[in-house]
Structures are given as C-alpha cells and as structure tokens.
Scaffold this active site. Structure first.
Site, mmCIF file in Angstrom:
data_model
loop_
_atom_site.group_PDB
_atom_site.id
_atom_site.type_symbol
_atom_site.label_atom_id
_atom_site.label_comp_id
_atom_site.label_asym_id
_atom_site.label_seq_id
_atom_site.Cartn_x
_atom_site.Cartn_y
_atom_site.Cartn_z
ATOM 1 N N LYS A 190 1.612 13.496 -1.568
ATOM 2 C CA LYS A 190 1.803 12.974 -0.306
ATOM 3 C C LYS A 190 2.412 13.821 0.624
ATOM 4 O O LYS A 190 2.659 14.995 0.577
ATOM 5 C CB LYS A 190 2.879 11.894 -0.431
ATOM 6 C CG LYS A 190 2.248 10.711 -1.004
ATOM 7 C CD LYS A 190 3.121 9.448 -0.927
ATOM 8 C CE LYS A 190 2.448 8.252 -1.713
ATOM 9 N NZ LYS A 190 3.374 7.141 -1.864
ATOM 10 N N ARG A 220 4.945 7.389 -10.092
ATOM 11 C CA ARG A 220 3.499 7.155 -9.824
ATOM 12 C C ARG A 220 2.676 8.483 -9.429
ATOM 13 O O ARG A 220 2.815 9.043 -8.388
ATOM 14 C CB ARG A 220 3.112 5.923 -8.794
ATOM 15 C CG ARG A 220 1.722 5.563 -8.682
ATOM 16 C CD ARG A 220 1.630 4.547 -7.693
ATOM 17 N NE ARG A 220 0.161 4.170 -7.214
ATOM 18 C CZ ARG A 220 -0.492 4.847 -6.385
ATOM 19 N NH1 ARG A 220 -0.212 5.830 -5.694
ATOM 20 N NH2 ARG A 220 -1.730 4.484 -6.090
HETATM 21 C C1 7PJ Z 1 1.992 4.012 -3.709
HETATM 22 C C2 7PJ Z 1 1.480 2.995 -4.357
HETATM 23 C C3 7PJ Z 1 3.421 4.121 -3.841
HETATM 24 C C4 7PJ Z 1 3.336 1.986 -5.333
HETATM 25 C C5 7PJ Z 1 0.072 4.220 -3.124
HETATM 26 C C6 7PJ Z 1 -0.835 7.290 -2.118
HETATM 27 C C7 7PJ Z 1 -1.223 6.244 -1.476
HETATM 28 N N1 7PJ Z 1 1.807 1.897 -5.152
HETATM 29 N N2 7PJ Z 1 -0.020 2.937 -3.617
HETATM 30 N N3 7PJ Z 1 3.917 3.073 -4.637
HETATM 31 N N4 7PJ Z 1 1.367 4.677 -2.831
HETATM 32 N N5 7PJ Z 1 3.869 1.172 -6.040
HETATM 33 O O1 7PJ Z 1 -1.108 7.565 -3.334
HETATM 34 O O2 7PJ Z 1 -0.812 8.603 -1.818
HETATM 35 O O3 7PJ Z 1 3.944 5.042 -3.568
HETATM 36 S S1 7PJ Z 1 -1.386 4.723 -2.333
#
Ligand code: 7PJ
Length: 269
Positions: A211, A245
């Site tokens: 990010k 994640r």
């Molecule tokens: C997240 C997500 C996160 C959860 C994305 C990216 C943007 N779901 N979906 N937590 N980020 N739960 O992957 O940079 O931080 S999409």
C-alpha cells in the site's frame, strides 16, 4: 484473544485496474492459477475480488463483478482451497457463498442494504472492515479526532449489528482498513493502536501489502514493496493481528514462521 499462529490471506485480483497487479489476472484462468500458487505457497485462504477498491477506483457493475469472480471462487473452492470473496454487493456475496466461499470480506463493513441478512442466512465467516467514504472519495483529506477510537467504535457497532442478525461471534473478523480514508499518519496511529482493536474480542485482519503508506515510508514503487510489506505484516501480528492480507504469500509465510518460532510461544499455543 490472540491464540494460534498468525494466518495468511493471499490476494487474488480479478480486476482490470488493481494498482499492484495491473490487470494481470483479468482472465479467470490466470486468477485460478494464481490462487492455486498462493495456496501452494502457504496461504490459509485466498481472497478473490472483482472490483478494485484502490483510491480513485470506480464501481464495477454487478454482472461484470459476478462474471469475474464466480468461476474463480467456484474452481478454487472445489479444489479444497479456502476462499474468501472481497465484495460490497449482497448479490455477489450470495452467489459466491453458493459457489463455495467460506468467508465474505466487505470493505464497506456490510453497510449495503441486504448485506447483513445475506451473510446471516449462511454459514460463511465475515470480515468487517472500516472505510471512511467510498474508494472514489476516501483519500480526499480524511479527518478524525481520534482514528483508533473512531475505527474501533465503528467495528464494534458493525459486529454488534451482525451478531444481532444471527451471525455468531466466532464467525466475525474485524479489520481497521489501512489506507481506506486514512493518511500515512492515520495508518501509523492505527498500527500502534491495533491492541485496542484486538481488545474488542474479535480476531483482527490487517492489510498493508504494497500500500501507499509502505511506498511513502520506503520511497519504493509498488513493484518493490515486498520487504516493506513483510515488515508491516510482522508489526501487525506483533501488535495483535491474527491474520494478514498479502500479495507476497511465500515471503510473508517464511517471515511469520520465523516470528512464530521466536515470539509465538510467549503468547501460548
Ligand atoms: C483490504 C481489503 C484490506 C480487507 C483491499 C489493496 C486494496 N480487504 N481489500 N482489508 N484492502 N479486509 O489490496 O491494496 O486492507 S483492496
């Protein structure tokens, strides 16, 4: 509430404009192959998403999102891989659960009409994330009096709403939503405040992989944020996250194995 080794959620994007994959996995077959690879590398589950939520991204139509996501969820689940579906739409939740998804990951915290009822009528686990605004607008001068307190209060309120609709507490995971309507300073406060989020009593998922904040801190473009992202995953786990994640599953799994060997037993089995 921190028990067991930290879990790894691998990211499978089936989108045209996700900033870190560049549309590489637009094709369902490629997304399926990527999901298999991440599972092989040690992901405990893979998160399949068909709508980019990167800052500035625009919404995807229901039919298009279903078309992208369902074949991937269905195939990976049939192969015994635990799948979560990253969506804000109740219709996609319902179809993905029917196709075998074990978890619904909603970056809007199940705020769409019908979202709570949809997951409540299933056995799927849920990840409730905090986002301020919408992906289109969220990075326009986000402001908080106390970001940790506000995010924790939101997550507690949504978790209560889910439980009130019949979702057992054991099915709920909470996520502060790093980067979703947060500046670098907010993200840092949230990282330091993760113990307060964990104190809500639900497992915490943290997503910092590749990010902007990692780029801001390291000065690296998206393609060179692996080490920074792994470091962030370790700090998140150290501060109470139960799951991270990530895009870079292999590297993160290795780092967490080493962390667990040195630090995990301090926290019990
Ligand atoms: C997240 C997500 C996160 C959860 C994305 C990216 C943007 N779901 N979906 N937590 N980020 N739960 O992957 O940079 O931080 S999409």
């Amino acid at each position: 509430m921190k028990t067991g080794r930290p879990r790894v959620m691998g990211i499978v994007n089936v989108t045209a404009d996700s900033f870190s994959d560049g549309g590489q996995f637009l094709d369902a077959r490629a997304a399926i192959a990527h999901g298999r690879l991440l599972a092989h590398e040690g992901a405990d589950l893979v998160d399949v998403g068909g709508e980019s939520t990167r800052p500035g991204a625009t919404a995807v139509a229901l039919e298009e999102e279903l078309r992208r996501v369902l074949p991937v969820v269905e195939t990976l689940a049939r192969e015994g891989i635990a799948v979560s579906v990253d969506t804000m739409k109740p219709e996609v939740m319902r179809a993905a659960i029917a196709a075998g998804a074990a978890m619904v990951n909603d970056v809007s915290g199940f705020r769409a009409p019908g979202a709570i009822e949809t997951v409540a009528s299933s056995k799927a686990a849920v990840c409730v994330m905090h986002m301020k605004g919408t992906p289109e607008t969220m990075q326009a001068e986000p402001f908080y009096d106390d970001v940790v307190r506000e995010v924790a209060a939101f997550l507690a309120e949504r978790a209560r709403a889910l439980e009130g609709a019949g979702v057992a507490k054991e099915r709920i995971v909470v996520d502060p939503g790093f980067g979703f309507g947060k500046t670098r300073a907010h993200n840092i406060q949230l990282m330091r405040g993760l113990p307060a989020i964990a104190a809500l009593g639900y497992p915490v998922l943290a997503g910092l992989s590749r990010k902007r904040t990692i780029g801001d801190i390291t000065g690296r473009p998206v393609s060179e944020r692996v080490a920074g992202s792994v470091a962030a995953a370790l700090v998140a786990v150290q501060n109470g996250a139960s799951m991270v994640r990530v895009h870079d599953v292999k590297e993160t799994v290795d780092a967490l194995k080493v962390w667990w060997e040195f630090e995990g037993e301090k926290r019990g089995p």
